[in-house]
Write a protein that holds these residues in place. Structure first.
Motif, PDB file in Angstrom:
ATOM      1  N   PHE A 244       0.830  -1.199   0.000  1.00 42.56           N
ATOM      2  CA  PHE A 244       0.000   0.000   0.000  1.00 42.56           C
ATOM      3  C   PHE A 244       0.869   1.254   0.000  1.00 42.56           C
ATOM      4  N   ILE A 245       1.864   1.270   0.870  1.00 41.98           N
ATOM      5  CA  ILE A 245       2.740   2.441   0.999  1.00 41.98           C
ATOM      6  C   ILE A 245       3.459   2.728  -0.313  1.00 41.98           C
ATOM      7  N   MET A 246       3.993   1.671  -0.935  1.00 41.92           N
ATOM      8  CA  MET A 246       4.736   1.845  -2.184  1.00 41.92           C
ATOM      9  C   MET A 246       3.815   2.347  -3.301  1.00 41.92           C
ATOM     10  N   VAL A 247       2.647   1.734  -3.435  1.00 40.72           N
ATOM     11  CA  VAL A 247       1.713   2.131  -4.489  1.00 40.72           C
ATOM     12  C   VAL A 247       1.245   3.573  -4.289  1.00 40.72           C
ATOM     13  N   ARG A 248       0.874   3.908  -3.045  1.00 43.84           N
ATOM     14  CA  ARG A 248       0.370   5.262  -2.769  1.00 43.84           C
ATOM     15  C   ARG A 248       1.467   6.309  -2.986  1.00 43.84           C
ATOM     16  N   ALA A 249       2.692   6.009  -2.584  1.00 47.69           N
ATOM     17  CA  ALA A 249       3.803   6.948  -2.793  1.00 47.69           C
ATOM     18  C   ALA A 249       4.064   7.144  -4.290  1.00 47.69           C
ATOM     19  N   ASP A 250       3.997   6.049  -5.061  1.00 45.87           N
ATOM     20  CA  ASP A 250       4.193   6.145  -6.515  1.00 45.87           C
ATOM     21  C   ASP A 250       3.082   6.971  -7.164  1.00 45.87           C
TER      22      ASP A 250
END
Length: 155
Positions: free
Chosen positions: A32-38
């Motif tokens: 979730f963190i990686m996708v949202r940051a991207d």
């Protein structure tokens, strides 16, 4: 020996900091963190490419970064504990107990009754949730005979 470098990402760090303060239960969701940051980085780059100023692009990216993260169960429980149980549970106990309460089935069932949208905290339903959580915590303390601080014996 191979070491994996963790990519430095402004938006990832910003989101992780926010989650640690308001949604600690989500910190382990690296996907979730990686996708949202991207997504936030993409929104930022798109906004700059479209001619928006850097501060405007930052605002747009932040909207993407925090979407769906404005109402926090964690913050609500800390608020209930601090406001309704301040004598029995002085600081820092509310912050320490909240992760345990978030996992409690009775507390979860109270939250499950409500549609927790970003603006839920300003709806009339919020007061109902707050009252129900207070009552549930009182029952949990009584049923489980949990120790609390006796404010009369504190010096």
């Amino acid at each position: 020996m191979t070491t994996t470098k963790k990519e430095l990402s402004y938006f990832r760090l910003k989101l992780e900091t926010y989650l640690s303060e308001h949604f600690p239960e989500m910190l382990s969701d690296k996907s979730f963190i990686m996708v949202r940051a991207d997504e936030s980085l993409t929104a930022y780059c798109d906004a700059v490419a479209q001619g928006f100023s850097y501060p405007e692009a930052e605002t747009m990216a932040s909207e993407v970064l925090y979407q769906g993260l404005h109402f926090s169960k964690y913050d609500t429980l800390v608020s209930v504990l601090e406001n309704e149980f301040e004598k029995e549970l002085p600081s820092p106990l509310p912050e320490r107990l909240t992760p345990m309460l978030l996992k409690n089935k009775a507390v979860q069932s109270v939250f499950d009754k409500y549609e927790l949208t970003d603006d839920f905290g300003v709806t009339p339903e919020y007061e109902k949730l707050y009252t129900e959580l207070t009552g549930t915590i009182v029952l949990l303390i009584e049923i489980n005979d949990l120790p609390t601080v006796d404010s009369e014996n504190m010096t």
